[in-house]
Enzyme design. Structure first.
Site, mmCIF file in Angstrom:
data_model
loop_
_atom_site.group_PDB
_atom_site.id
_atom_site.type_symbol
_atom_site.label_atom_id
_atom_site.label_comp_id
_atom_site.label_asym_id
_atom_site.label_seq_id
_atom_site.Cartn_x
_atom_site.Cartn_y
_atom_site.Cartn_z
ATOM 1 N N ASP A 1 14.899 2.439 10.322
ATOM 2 C CA ASP A 1 14.277 1.533 11.280
ATOM 3 C C ASP A 1 13.301 2.375 12.090
ATOM 4 O O ASP A 1 13.722 3.149 12.963
ATOM 5 C CB ASP A 1 15.336 0.908 12.171
ATOM 6 C CG ASP A 1 14.745 0.038 13.277
ATOM 7 O OD1 ASP A 1 13.509 -0.149 13.306
ATOM 8 O OD2 ASP A 1 15.529 -0.451 14.122
ATOM 9 N N THR B 1 -0.679 -7.935 0.017
ATOM 10 C CA THR B 1 0.639 -7.303 0.073
ATOM 11 C C THR B 1 1.591 -8.241 0.803
ATOM 12 O O THR B 1 1.182 -9.266 1.372
ATOM 13 C CB THR B 1 0.603 -5.954 0.815
ATOM 14 O OG1 THR B 1 0.411 -6.209 2.210
ATOM 15 C CG2 THR B 1 -0.520 -5.067 0.300
ATOM 16 N N ILE C 1 0.837 -1.206 0.000
ATOM 17 C CA ILE C 1 0.000 0.000 0.000
ATOM 18 C C ILE C 1 0.869 1.253 0.000
ATOM 19 O O ILE C 1 0.560 2.235 -0.671
ATOM 20 C CB ILE C 1 -0.945 -0.011 1.226
ATOM 21 C CG1 ILE C 1 -1.982 -1.123 1.078
ATOM 22 C CG2 ILE C 1 -1.635 1.342 1.395
ATOM 23 C CD1 ILE C 1 -2.852 -1.326 2.306
ATOM 24 N N TYR D 1 -1.969 -7.512 16.703
ATOM 25 C CA TYR D 1 -2.181 -6.674 15.514
ATOM 26 C C TYR D 1 -3.484 -5.894 15.657
ATOM 27 O O TYR D 1 -3.546 -4.690 15.405
ATOM 28 C CB TYR D 1 -2.217 -7.557 14.266
ATOM 29 C CG TYR D 1 -2.469 -6.802 12.984
ATOM 30 C CD1 TYR D 1 -1.434 -6.143 12.320
ATOM 31 C CD2 TYR D 1 -3.749 -6.757 12.431
ATOM 32 C CE1 TYR D 1 -1.664 -5.457 11.134
ATOM 33 C CE2 TYR D 1 -3.994 -6.069 11.253
ATOM 34 C CZ TYR D 1 -2.947 -5.426 10.605
ATOM 35 O OH TYR D 1 -3.187 -4.741 9.439
ATOM 36 N N LYS E 1 -3.964 -1.815 15.942
ATOM 37 C CA LYS E 1 -4.771 -1.056 14.987
ATOM 38 C C LYS E 1 -5.945 -0.357 15.669
ATOM 39 O O LYS E 1 -6.346 0.744 15.257
ATOM 40 C CB LYS E 1 -5.255 -1.972 13.860
ATOM 41 C CG LYS E 1 -4.121 -2.503 12.981
ATOM 42 C CD LYS E 1 -3.272 -1.378 12.404
ATOM 43 C CE LYS E 1 -2.192 -1.889 11.472
ATOM 44 N NZ LYS E 1 -1.382 -0.802 10.881
ATOM 45 N N ASN F 1 2.328 4.552 7.568
ATOM 46 C CA ASN F 1 1.880 3.347 6.882
ATOM 47 C C ASN F 1 2.634 2.076 7.268
ATOM 48 O O ASN F 1 2.085 0.981 7.176
ATOM 49 C CB ASN F 1 2.004 3.575 5.370
ATOM 50 C CG ASN F 1 1.743 2.326 4.573
ATOM 51 O OD1 ASN F 1 0.601 1.908 4.426
ATOM 52 N ND2 ASN F 1 2.806 1.716 4.060
#
Length: 225
Positions: free
Chosen positions: A69, A207, A30, A172, A176, A96
């Site tokens: 990094d 991706t 993305i 995760y 988010k 991103n």
């Protein structure tokens, strides 16, 4: 209330133009598609990534790559400084960069050298929440230099898992959710500085971040199984 689906095509995208936009994780997925679109629209594009620079921009004077990094504050800060030095300022930041869930940190019991339960691996939270928060902090700092009239825009890549959660990806999903919460907590204050802040929340997107792929397996092969 029903929501009607719609499609945005490249032909309908006319801006932004003549801006300097920094993208973390811009070498693939993305992030790379975002960088390509923004560059095509006539913007200066700065890509921060651990992976090598995209070859598609190699001859462009409107492109800057910084190997970075993002879990290192000094590495990120140095990349922002390089962007300002080359282009004079930063108008937009796409937060991103991210990784997928790393192994099972809750139900798989591993022991350390003492024979007791090993400390969990927190890399998913470190990249997807902590490092992303650092990017936002840096973005606000450098955009404040622009003055309120010029302002800026911050766009964070969340996920559908940031609203609905995802079984099998608890850290995760937590990260988010944190991205969405960070945006909601900052939006009123950043608005007073002329800085817009928002999130995008993609569903499953093919991706390189996807976990569970076998070595050498293409994204299309992974999707068909």
């Amino acid at each position: 209330m029903s929501v009607e689906a719609f499609t945005v095509t490249r032909s309908k995208l006319t801006g932004p133009r003549n801006k300097t936009i920094l993208i973390t994780g811009g070498s693939a997925g993305i992030g790379l598609q975002t960088a390509t679109l923004l560059h095509d629209l006539g913007n200066n594009v700065v890509v921060l990534d651990r992976a090598p620079a995209p070859k598609s921009f190699s001859t462009s004077s409107r492109f800057l790559y910084q190997q970075c990094d993002i879990t290192s504050w000094t590495s990120q800060r140095g990349a922002f400084e390089a962007a300002v030095k080359k282009f004079g300022g930063i108008d937009g930041v796409f937060v991103n960069a991210g990784i997928a869930e790393y192994k099972d940190q809750f139900f798989r019991d591993e022991v350390d050298s003492t024979g007791l339960l090993a400390e969990p691996d927190r890399r998913t939270l470190m990249v997807d929440m902590n490092a992303a928060s650092d990017t936002v902090r840096l973005a606000i700092h450098y955009m404040r230099r622009n003055g309120k009239e010029r302002g800026g825009s911050i766009v964070m890549t969340a996920s559908l898992a940031g609203y609905l959660a995802s079984a099998g990806a608890p850290l995760y999903s937590a990260a988010k959710h944190g991205i969405v919460g960070l945006m909601r907590a900052l939006k009123n204050d950043t608005a007073t500085l002329g800085i817009a802040i928002s999130v995008v929340a993609p569903g499953i997107t093919l991706t390189d971040i996807l976990s569970g792929r076998k070595e050498g397996e293409s994204l299309q092969e992974w999707a068909s199984t």
